[in-house]
Motif scaffolding. Sequence first.
Motif, PDB file in Angstrom:
ATOM      1  N   THR A 175     -12.082 -23.704   7.113  1.00  0.00           N
ATOM      2  CA  THR A 175     -12.554 -23.889   5.740  1.00  0.00           C
ATOM      3  C   THR A 175     -11.665 -23.091   4.798  1.00  0.00           C
ATOM      4  N   LYS A 176     -12.110 -22.977   3.525  1.00  0.00           N
ATOM      5  CA  LYS A 176     -11.339 -22.208   2.547  1.00  0.00           C
ATOM      6  C   LYS A 176     -11.209 -20.746   2.966  1.00  0.00           C
ATOM      7  N   PRO A 179      -8.201 -21.549   6.493  1.00  0.00           N
ATOM      8  CA  PRO A 179      -7.812 -22.939   6.779  1.00  0.00           C
ATOM      9  C   PRO A 179      -7.193 -23.136   8.160  1.00  0.00           C
ATOM     10  N   ALA A 251     -21.233 -25.738  12.654  1.00  0.00           N
ATOM     11  CA  ALA A 251     -20.467 -24.836  11.799  1.00  0.00           C
ATOM     12  C   ALA A 251     -20.576 -23.419  12.351  1.00  0.00           C
TER      13      ALA A 251
END
Length: 276
Positions: A175-176, A179, A251
Amino acid sequence: MEELKAYMESGILELYVLGQLNAQEQAEVEAMAIKYPEIKQELEAIEIAMEQYAQQQALEPSAGLKNKILSQITQEPVKEIILPTPINYAPYESKIRTLRVALATCASLLVVSGVMLYKTHHQLGDAKDQIASLSLEKEQFTTTVSHMRQTNNDLQKIADMPNDPDWKIVKLAGTKMDPSAKMVVYWHVSGKHVMVDNSKMGLPANDKTHQYQLWALVNGKPVDLGVFDVKADSTHILLQMKEIASAQAFAVTLEKRGGSPAPTMDKMVVMGGVSI
């Protein structure tokens, strides 16, 4: 006669036989023995009594014991030990004096035996160290074999997954927050099993105060599936997590050690959807 009796009972004759008198005292006793037959007879009686007592109390060593003990210590052939030739004393010199040479030799053998026992003690200590080392090597070997067996089982399980349509291989991407992060989750739909692949875990190493937490998204709601450390378990390729019956995505977030009741969204590291 009373003086002669007192002289004989004074203990000087016993000291003479044991060789405990100086030269002047020895000469005096020998002169008295020549002058008085009673003293000569008493000396002979004392000598015989002491010699008999020494023979009764003595322990006869086996032949070659001295050389055998010395050979074991030096580990080299030992030359024959020649005892000193007994000295021919004056006519009334005690026979017990000749035994003192043998007693001195026995004392030397006792010292040698003590050295041998000391060396044997250290050899036993070395043997114990070697046994402990072998035990440690055996334990390490057993651990290695166990690790290899578990690794083989995990690899076989992964290899069999494509043959079972209930296994879902879910790839989670970064994710941000990171990455480049990535990992793989295996989920068996009917069996509800959930496992993460320790060998394909591309997550930053967590510190001692934080752990990664796996979540399943079920109808838009996160469900806790347990916590794990990055490659903390080197024995297993597959890490078993909590079971789940249904999920649309998986996640991972970075939480305080022990996990959190709800995911910290800004700490989400990887996420991936389940393909139908």
